[in-house]
Design a protein around this motif. Structure first.
Motif, PDB file in Angstrom:
ATOM      1  N   MET A   1      11.252   7.318   2.320  1.00  0.00           N
ATOM      2  CA  MET A   1      10.409   6.246   1.782  1.00  0.00           C
ATOM      3  C   MET A   1       9.963   6.611   0.361  1.00  0.00           C
ATOM      4  O   MET A   1       9.447   7.703   0.124  1.00  0.00           O
ATOM      5  N   ASN A   2      10.205   5.696  -0.604  1.00  0.00           N
ATOM      6  CA  ASN A   2       9.775   5.986  -1.966  1.00  0.00           C
ATOM      7  C   ASN A   2       8.319   5.599  -2.168  1.00  0.00           C
ATOM      8  O   ASN A   2       7.678   5.018  -1.280  1.00  0.00           O
ATOM      9  N   ALA A   3       7.779   5.918  -3.368  1.00  0.00           N
ATOM     10  CA  ALA A   3       6.359   5.682  -3.649  1.00  0.00           C
ATOM     11  C   ALA A   3       6.009   4.197  -3.588  1.00  0.00           C
ATOM     12  O   ALA A   3       4.945   3.819  -3.097  1.00  0.00           O
ATOM     13  N   SER A   4       6.925   3.362  -4.052  1.00  0.00           N
ATOM     14  CA  SER A   4       6.667   1.923  -4.051  1.00  0.00           C
ATOM     15  C   SER A   4       6.530   1.387  -2.631  1.00  0.00           C
ATOM     16  O   SER A   4       5.617   0.611  -2.320  1.00  0.00           O
ATOM     17  N   GLU A   5       7.442   1.805  -1.750  1.00  0.00           N
ATOM     18  CA  GLU A   5       7.386   1.369  -0.352  1.00  0.00           C
ATOM     19  C   GLU A   5       6.128   1.885   0.330  1.00  0.00           C
ATOM     20  O   GLU A   5       5.515   1.190   1.139  1.00  0.00           O
ATOM     21  N   SER A   6       5.730   3.115  -0.006  1.00  0.00           N
ATOM     22  CA  SER A   6       4.519   3.681   0.562  1.00  0.00           C
ATOM     23  C   SER A   6       3.289   2.885   0.151  1.00  0.00           C
ATOM     24  O   SER A   6       2.408   2.609   0.973  1.00  0.00           O
ATOM     25  N   ASP A   7       3.215   2.481  -1.118  1.00  0.00           N
ATOM     26  CA  ASP A   7       2.078   1.688  -1.606  1.00  0.00           C
ATOM     27  C   ASP A   7       2.014   0.342  -0.906  1.00  0.00           C
ATOM     28  O   ASP A   7       0.925  -0.150  -0.574  1.00  0.00           O
ATOM     29  N   VAL A   8       3.163  -0.255  -0.673  1.00  0.00           N
ATOM     30  CA  VAL A   8       3.204  -1.537   0.033  1.00  0.00           C
ATOM     31  C   VAL A   8       2.624  -1.379   1.434  1.00  0.00           C
ATOM     32  O   VAL A   8       1.861  -2.236   1.909  1.00  0.00           O
ATOM     33  N   MET A   9       2.949  -0.293   2.098  1.00  0.00           N
ATOM     34  CA  MET A   9       2.425  -0.057   3.447  1.00  0.00           C
ATOM     35  C   MET A   9       0.908   0.156   3.423  1.00  0.00           C
ATOM     36  O   MET A   9       0.186  -0.324   4.302  1.00  0.00           O
ATOM     37  N   VAL A  10       0.418   0.838   2.383  1.00  0.00           N
ATOM     38  CA  VAL A  10      -1.026   1.048   2.264  1.00  0.00           C
ATOM     39  C   VAL A  10      -1.727  -0.289   2.047  1.00  0.00           C
ATOM     40  O   VAL A  10      -2.772  -0.567   2.659  1.00  0.00           O
ATOM     41  N   VAL A  11      -1.167  -1.133   1.186  1.00  0.00           N
ATOM     42  CA  VAL A  11      -1.742  -2.460   0.945  1.00  0.00           C
ATOM     43  C   VAL A  11      -1.788  -3.259   2.245  1.00  0.00           C
ATOM     44  O   VAL A  11      -2.803  -3.883   2.567  1.00  0.00           O
ATOM     45  N   ALA A  12      -0.701  -3.237   2.992  1.00  0.00           N
ATOM     46  CA  ALA A  12      -0.662  -3.965   4.264  1.00  0.00           C
ATOM     47  C   ALA A  12      -1.740  -3.462   5.213  1.00  0.00           C
ATOM     48  O   ALA A  12      -2.403  -4.258   5.904  1.00  0.00           O
ATOM     49  N   GLY A  13      -1.942  -2.145   5.251  1.00  0.00           N
ATOM     50  CA  GLY A  13      -2.974  -1.589   6.118  1.00  0.00           C
ATOM     51  C   GLY A  13      -4.375  -1.992   5.687  1.00  0.00           C
ATOM     52  O   GLY A  13      -5.229  -2.311   6.524  1.00  0.00           O
ATOM     53  N   ILE A  14      -4.624  -2.002   4.370  1.00  0.00           N
ATOM     54  CA  ILE A  14      -5.939  -2.408   3.860  1.00  0.00           C
ATOM     55  C   ILE A  14      -6.215  -3.869   4.199  1.00  0.00           C
ATOM     56  O   ILE A  14      -7.335  -4.222   4.607  1.00  0.00           O
ATOM     57  N   LEU A  15      -5.220  -4.719   4.060  1.00  0.00           N
ATOM     58  CA  LEU A  15      -5.407  -6.135   4.372  1.00  0.00           C
ATOM     59  C   LEU A  15      -5.799  -6.319   5.844  1.00  0.00           C
ATOM     60  O   LEU A  15      -6.662  -7.146   6.174  1.00  0.00           O
ATOM     61  N   THR A  16      -5.171  -5.564   6.707  1.00  0.00           N
ATOM     62  CA  THR A  16      -5.457  -5.693   8.138  1.00  0.00           C
ATOM     63  C   THR A  16      -6.838  -5.140   8.493  1.00  0.00           C
ATOM     64  O   THR A  16      -7.626  -5.794   9.177  1.00  0.00           O
ATOM     65  N   LEU A  17      -7.151  -3.946   7.988  1.00  0.00           N
ATOM     66  CA  LEU A  17      -8.383  -3.266   8.380  1.00  0.00           C
ATOM     67  C   LEU A  17      -9.634  -3.830   7.700  1.00  0.00           C
ATOM     68  O   LEU A  17     -10.691  -3.922   8.321  1.00  0.00           O
ATOM     69  N   PHE A  18      -9.513  -4.205   6.432  1.00  0.00           N
ATOM     70  CA  PHE A  18     -10.701  -4.595   5.671  1.00  0.00           C
ATOM     71  C   PHE A  18     -10.890  -6.110   5.559  1.00  0.00           C
ATOM     72  O   PHE A  18     -12.002  -6.581   5.321  1.00  0.00           O
ATOM     73  N   TYR A  19      -9.785  -6.860   5.728  1.00  0.00           N
ATOM     74  CA  TYR A  19      -9.881  -8.306   5.508  1.00  0.00           C
ATOM     75  C   TYR A  19      -9.519  -9.139   6.733  1.00  0.00           C
ATOM     76  O   TYR A  19      -9.663 -10.361   6.715  1.00  0.00           O
ATOM     77  N   ARG A  20      -9.016  -8.471   7.763  1.00  0.00           N
ATOM     78  CA  ARG A  20      -8.509  -9.170   8.941  1.00  0.00           C
ATOM     79  C   ARG A  20      -7.423 -10.182   8.536  1.00  0.00           C
ATOM     80  O   ARG A  20      -7.321 -11.284   9.088  1.00  0.00           O
ATOM     81  N   ILE A  21      -6.641  -9.794   7.558  1.00  0.00           N
ATOM     82  CA  ILE A  21      -5.452 -10.552   7.186  1.00  0.00           C
ATOM     83  C   ILE A  21      -4.251  -9.805   7.763  1.00  0.00           C
ATOM     84  O   ILE A  21      -4.045  -8.629   7.447  1.00  0.00           O
ATOM     85  N   VAL A  22      -3.483 -10.466   8.605  1.00  0.00           N
ATOM     86  CA  VAL A  22      -2.305  -9.830   9.194  1.00  0.00           C
ATOM     87  C   VAL A  22      -1.094 -10.237   8.364  1.00  0.00           C
ATOM     88  O   VAL A  22      -0.589 -11.359   8.474  1.00  0.00           O
TER      89      VAL A  22
END
Length: 345
Positions: free
Chosen positions: A1-22
């Motif tokens: 996994m490259n850095a860009s893909e890793s950042d995308v996964m972090v963004v997805a996790g933040i949306l779920t945990l902090f915003y309740r956006i799936v």
């Protein structure tokens, strides 16, 4: 996994945990000047614009900027809705990443292609409504300051002199750095003429809370209308006439539209109708302020020594366009002021 893909996964996790956006999809969005942007689609099909701030960002200042945009929305200015976290914060931070989330504005283009047709009046009206609304911001009411504080030739001399000293330490041989050094020297030589031009401004000018970065990438258009204003800066007092000139006389517009003096007059007339509180003498000064702003600016010349990695072919082209637009504005300044005077009187 490259850095860009890793950042995308972090963004997805933040949306779920902090915003309740799936999110069902997260991808990189339009490039930002100092941020990395993403676009996410949720399970209901809605799209969200996610701005990721680099490490070291002053998040308090960014919150103030988001709050300023929210204040503008109260005045019916088209500003995308900011999604708050589950705890009511405008920014979510997790580990090394901090983000803000706003509604994605569909089917738009930035004003980087220039203004034409009914867009001139639409932009003038929107900016007039914006300044009328922000004049009531808690940061303080409008006030008058000496014109030299708005168009500071002395400061421009200091910044250009500093830049030439840095170029002298490592003289560039060719390319954009060489052009930037030559252009900086030309601007320094031209400052006496700029000072004379500034003397034609009103003795004092109004300053108030404004957008702060109302450049063409931050103005979204849909057809002939303004769809949204984005990327506010934290509240600060600047000249509303200067901000109006900065957006309607963007270098790309000036160079692409030979009839820009007429378009300028249409924009200023629409602005005046939306915000009659700004004195007519300051509206007449809009083209002079725009020309002075370009003549006193060291951007993007300074990037050649301050941040060489930021110098891209696109930035080089923009720098040359700014120089050409400054020459065009100065040459046709009497014409623009005459057309503007006729429209306002």
């Amino acid at each position: 996994m490259n850095a860009s893909e890793s950042d995308v996964m972090v963004v997805a996790g933040i949306l779920t945990l902090f915003y309740r956006i799936v999110p069902t999809l997260v991808g990189e969005g339009p490039a930002g000047t100092a941020t990395r942007n993403y676009v996410a689609r949720d399970s209901d099909g809605a799209r969200w614009f996610v701005k990721a701030y680099p490490a070291g960002t002053d998040l308090d200042a960014e919150r103030q900027a988001l709050e300023l945009g929210e204040f503008a929305r109260l005045g019916r200015i088209p500003v995308p809705v900011v999604r708050k976290t589950l705890e009511g914060d405008l920014i979510a931070a997790a580990g090394d990443m901090a983000v803000s989330v706003a509604a994605f504005v569909e089917d738009t283009e930035t004003a980087e292609g220039g203004l034409s047709g009914d867009r001139w009046a639409a932009v003038g009206e929107t900016v007039g409504c914006l300044h009328r609304t922000l004049a009531r911001h808690p940061a303080g009411p409008p006030r008058r300051v000496p014109a030299r504080e708005v168009c500071d030739v002395k400061r421009a001399w200091q910044r250009l002199d500093r830049l030439l000293v840095l170029f002298a330490k490592r003289p560039p041989a060719s390319g954009f750095p060489a052009w930037a050094r030559e252009t900086a020297a030309q601007r320094l030589d031209a400052l006496p003429a700029v000072a004379a031009m500034v003397k034609g401004l009103p003795t004092t000018l109004t300053v108030q809370t404004v957008h702060g970065d109302l450049a063409s990438p931050n103005l979204l258009l849909r057809g002939q209308q303004v769809a949204a204003l984005i990327d506010f800066r934290r509240p600060g007092h600047r000249s509303p006439a200067w901000e109006l000139g900065r957006i309607v006389l963007d270098p790309r517009t000036v160079l692409a539209q030979p009839q820009w003096p007429t378009g300028l007059a249409e924009a200023v007339a629409a602005y005046r109708e939306a915000n009659p509180a700004l004195p007519a003498e300051e509206l007449l000064a809009v083209p002079r302020l725009a020309a002075g702003y370009l003549a006193c600016s060291v951007y993007p010349l300074s990037e050649a020594v301050d941040d060489p990695a930021a110098v891209t072919p696109e930035l080089e082209a923009y720098g040359r366009n700014r120089q050409a637009a400054m020459a065009e504005l100065c040459e046709r300044l009497p014409e623009a002021e005459e057309v503007l005077h006729d429209f306002l009187h």
